[in-house]
Design a protein around this motif. Structure first.
Motif, PDB file in Angstrom:
ATOM      1  N   ARG A  37       0.821  -1.187   0.000  1.00 16.73           N
ATOM      2  CA  ARG A  37       0.000   0.000   0.000  1.00 16.73           C
ATOM      3  C   ARG A  37       0.861   1.244   0.000  1.00 16.73           C
ATOM      4  O   ARG A  37       0.488   2.251   0.582  1.00 16.73           O
ATOM      5  CB  ARG A  37      -0.923  -0.036   1.194  1.00 16.73           C
ATOM      6  CG  ARG A  37      -1.818  -1.258   1.177  1.00 16.73           C
ATOM      7  CD  ARG A  37      -3.069  -1.047   1.903  1.00 16.73           C
ATOM      8  NE  ARG A  37      -3.692   0.186   1.497  1.00 16.73           N
ATOM      9  CZ  ARG A  37      -4.955   0.486   1.672  1.00 16.73           C
ATOM     10  NH1 ARG A  37      -5.731  -0.354   2.249  1.00 16.73           N
ATOM     11  NH2 ARG A  37      -5.433   1.637   1.301  1.00 16.73           N
ATOM     12  N   LEU A  38       2.020   1.151  -0.619  1.00 21.32           N
ATOM     13  CA  LEU A  38       2.910   2.300  -0.697  1.00 21.32           C
ATOM     14  C   LEU A  38       2.195   3.490  -1.305  1.00 21.32           C
ATOM     15  O   LEU A  38       1.478   3.358  -2.298  1.00 21.32           O
ATOM     16  CB  LEU A  38       4.151   1.967  -1.527  1.00 21.32           C
ATOM     17  CG  LEU A  38       5.138   1.005  -0.891  1.00 21.32           C
ATOM     18  CD1 LEU A  38       6.241   0.659  -1.879  1.00 21.32           C
ATOM     19  CD2 LEU A  38       5.721   1.587   0.372  1.00 21.32           C
ATOM     20  N   GLY A  39       2.380   4.637  -0.681  1.00 25.12           N
ATOM     21  CA  GLY A  39       1.783   5.858  -1.204  1.00 25.12           C
ATOM     22  C   GLY A  39       0.324   6.043  -0.853  1.00 25.12           C
ATOM     23  O   GLY A  39      -0.266   7.044  -1.220  1.00 25.12           O
ATOM     24  N   GLN A  40      -0.266   5.099  -0.157  1.00 27.97           N
ATOM     25  CA  GLN A  40      -1.671   5.217   0.229  1.00 27.97           C
ATOM     26  C   GLN A  40      -1.758   5.493   1.722  1.00 27.97           C
ATOM     27  O   GLN A  40      -0.935   5.039   2.505  1.00 27.97           O
ATOM     28  CB  GLN A  40      -2.424   3.933  -0.104  1.00 27.97           C
ATOM     29  CG  GLN A  40      -2.487   3.660  -1.591  1.00 27.97           C
ATOM     30  CD  GLN A  40      -3.292   2.408  -1.876  1.00 27.97           C
ATOM     31  OE1 GLN A  40      -4.112   1.977  -1.079  1.00 27.97           O
ATOM     32  NE2 GLN A  40      -3.043   1.812  -3.031  1.00 27.97           N
ATOM     33  N   MET A  92      -2.997   5.237   5.525  1.00 28.17           N
ATOM     34  CA  MET A  92      -3.460   4.171   6.417  1.00 28.17           C
ATOM     35  C   MET A  92      -4.856   4.539   6.918  1.00 28.17           C
ATOM     36  O   MET A  92      -5.079   5.663   7.344  1.00 28.17           O
ATOM     37  CB  MET A  92      -2.499   4.048   7.602  1.00 28.17           C
ATOM     38  CG  MET A  92      -2.949   3.075   8.666  1.00 28.17           C
ATOM     39  SD  MET A  92      -3.025   1.374   8.118  1.00 28.17           S
ATOM     40  CE  MET A  92      -1.306   0.938   8.152  1.00 28.17           C
ATOM     41  N   PRO A  93      -5.800   3.595   6.866  1.00 29.37           N
ATOM     42  CA  PRO A  93      -7.132   3.889   7.411  1.00 29.37           C
ATOM     43  C   PRO A  93      -7.046   4.143   8.925  1.00 29.37           C
ATOM     44  O   PRO A  93      -6.149   3.624   9.593  1.00 29.37           O
ATOM     45  CB  PRO A  93      -7.925   2.622   7.140  1.00 29.37           C
ATOM     46  CG  PRO A  93      -7.096   1.785   6.239  1.00 29.37           C
ATOM     47  CD  PRO A  93      -5.695   2.274   6.310  1.00 29.37           C
ATOM     48  N   TRP A  99      -2.854   1.526  20.129  1.00 28.76           N
ATOM     49  CA  TRP A  99      -2.155   1.872  18.894  1.00 28.76           C
ATOM     50  C   TRP A  99      -3.164   2.500  17.940  1.00 28.76           C
ATOM     51  O   TRP A  99      -4.252   1.974  17.747  1.00 28.76           O
ATOM     52  CB  TRP A  99      -1.558   0.617  18.241  1.00 28.76           C
ATOM     53  CG  TRP A  99      -0.402   0.075  18.979  1.00 28.76           C
ATOM     54  CD1 TRP A  99      -0.427  -0.944  19.895  1.00 28.76           C
ATOM     55  CD2 TRP A  99       0.948   0.514  18.908  1.00 28.76           C
ATOM     56  NE1 TRP A  99       0.838  -1.164  20.389  1.00 28.76           N
ATOM     57  CE2 TRP A  99       1.706  -0.277  19.791  1.00 28.76           C
ATOM     58  CE3 TRP A  99       1.609   1.501  18.184  1.00 28.76           C
ATOM     59  CZ2 TRP A  99       3.071  -0.126  19.965  1.00 28.76           C
ATOM     60  CZ3 TRP A  99       2.973   1.654  18.360  1.00 28.76           C
ATOM     61  CH2 TRP A  99       3.687   0.852  19.241  1.00 28.76           C
ATOM     62  N   THR A 100      -2.792   3.629  17.389  1.00 30.62           N
ATOM     63  CA  THR A 100      -3.661   4.308  16.428  1.00 30.62           C
ATOM     64  C   THR A 100      -2.852   4.646  15.192  1.00 30.62           C
ATOM     65  O   THR A 100      -1.615   4.601  15.204  1.00 30.62           O
ATOM     66  CB  THR A 100      -4.228   5.616  17.008  1.00 30.62           C
ATOM     67  OG1 THR A 100      -3.149   6.544  17.171  1.00 30.62           O
ATOM     68  CG2 THR A 100      -4.937   5.390  18.329  1.00 30.62           C
ATOM     69  N   ASN A 101      -3.545   4.995  14.124  1.00 36.64           N
ATOM     70  CA  ASN A 101      -2.842   5.429  12.922  1.00 36.64           C
ATOM     71  C   ASN A 101      -2.030   6.686  13.213  1.00 36.64           C
ATOM     72  O   ASN A 101      -0.947   6.880  12.680  1.00 36.64           O
ATOM     73  CB  ASN A 101      -3.806   5.644  11.758  1.00 36.64           C
ATOM     74  CG  ASN A 101      -4.955   6.566  12.104  1.00 36.64           C
ATOM     75  OD1 ASN A 101      -5.579   6.421  13.158  1.00 36.64           O
ATOM     76  ND2 ASN A 101      -5.246   7.500  11.237  1.00 36.64           N
ATOM     77  N   GLU A 102      -2.492   7.524  14.138  1.00 42.39           N
ATOM     78  CA  GLU A 102      -1.766   8.748  14.496  1.00 42.39           C
ATOM     79  C   GLU A 102      -0.483   8.436  15.267  1.00 42.39           C
ATOM     80  O   GLU A 102       0.522   9.112  15.091  1.00 42.39           O
ATOM     81  CB  GLU A 102      -2.661   9.678  15.321  1.00 42.39           C
ATOM     82  CG  GLU A 102      -3.754  10.345  14.502  1.00 42.39           C
ATOM     83  CD  GLU A 102      -3.212  11.235  13.387  1.00 42.39           C
ATOM     84  OE1 GLU A 102      -2.264  11.999  13.631  1.00 42.39           O
ATOM     85  OE2 GLU A 102      -3.742  11.155  12.263  1.00 42.39           O
ATOM     86  N   SER A 103      -0.499   7.394  16.118  1.00 47.51           N
ATOM     87  CA  SER A 103       0.696   7.079  16.898  1.00 47.51           C
ATOM     88  C   SER A 103       1.821   6.512  16.029  1.00 47.51           C
ATOM     89  O   SER A 103       2.977   6.509  16.438  1.00 47.51           O
ATOM     90  CB  SER A 103       0.367   6.109  18.040  1.00 47.51           C
ATOM     91  OG  SER A 103      -0.065   4.859  17.559  1.00 47.51           O
ATOM     92  N   LYS A 117       2.180   7.578  12.740  1.00 50.96           N
ATOM     93  CA  LYS A 117       2.356   8.523  11.635  1.00 50.96           C
ATOM     94  C   LYS A 117       3.813   8.975  11.524  1.00 50.96           C
ATOM     95  O   LYS A 117       4.456   9.285  12.515  1.00 50.96           O
ATOM     96  CB  LYS A 117       1.457   9.746  11.852  1.00 50.96           C
ATOM     97  CG  LYS A 117       1.229  10.549  10.614  1.00 50.96           C
ATOM     98  CD  LYS A 117       0.177  11.604  10.879  1.00 50.96           C
ATOM     99  CE  LYS A 117      -0.432  12.026   9.575  1.00 50.96           C
ATOM    100  NZ  LYS A 117      -1.603  12.839   9.753  1.00 50.96           N
ATOM    101  N   GLY A 118       4.319   8.987  10.297  1.00 47.16           N
ATOM    102  CA  GLY A 118       5.678   9.441  10.042  1.00 47.16           C
ATOM    103  C   GLY A 118       6.730   8.354  10.179  1.00 47.16           C
ATOM    104  O   GLY A 118       7.902   8.586   9.925  1.00 47.16           O
ATOM    105  N   GLU A 119       6.335   7.148  10.590  1.00 46.30           N
ATOM    106  CA  GLU A 119       7.283   6.046  10.730  1.00 46.30           C
ATOM    107  C   GLU A 119       7.144   5.093   9.540  1.00 46.30           C
ATOM    108  O   GLU A 119       6.081   4.976   8.942  1.00 46.30           O
ATOM    109  CB  GLU A 119       7.008   5.261  12.014  1.00 46.30           C
ATOM    110  CG  GLU A 119       7.255   6.056  13.276  1.00 46.30           C
ATOM    111  CD  GLU A 119       7.182   5.165  14.501  1.00 46.30           C
ATOM    112  OE1 GLU A 119       7.784   4.078  14.488  1.00 46.30           O
ATOM    113  OE2 GLU A 119       6.513   5.578  15.456  1.00 46.30           O
TER     114      GLU A 119
END
Length: 87
Positions: free
Chosen positions: A1-4, A6-7, A21-25, A27-29
């Protein structure tokens, strides 16, 4: 899912009940997201490969896929049994 993107998700840590764990936690990794289950024969086969990747420094986030009925444990899903098996 490169470039997409994360839900959005909010899931408990397998070993720590109070650690979400959340998509925000995340983020950036950069990480490999692996969806797995103890009942999944393919997951058991790929475990050695994933272990080698982790030893090489690849950050791996495992998302356990819960079934209402856990065939591997011959009964309803039990978090304590899962924790014991994977630790």
């Amino acid at each position: 899912r490169l470039g997409q993107e994360m839900p959005a998700f909010n899931l408990p840590d397998l070993m720590q009940d109070n650690k979400p764990w959340t998509n925000e936690s995340l983020k950036g990794e950069v990480y490999l997201l692996n969806v797995w289950g103890t009942w999944c024969p393919t997951c058991l086969v790929e475990l050695g490969y994933l272990t080698k990747l982790r030893e090489q420094g690849v950050k791996i986030i495992g998302l356990y896929y819960v079934q209402g009925y856990d065939a591997d444990f011959d009964g309803p899903f039990d978090m304590q049994s899962l924790r014991s098996e994977v630790s």
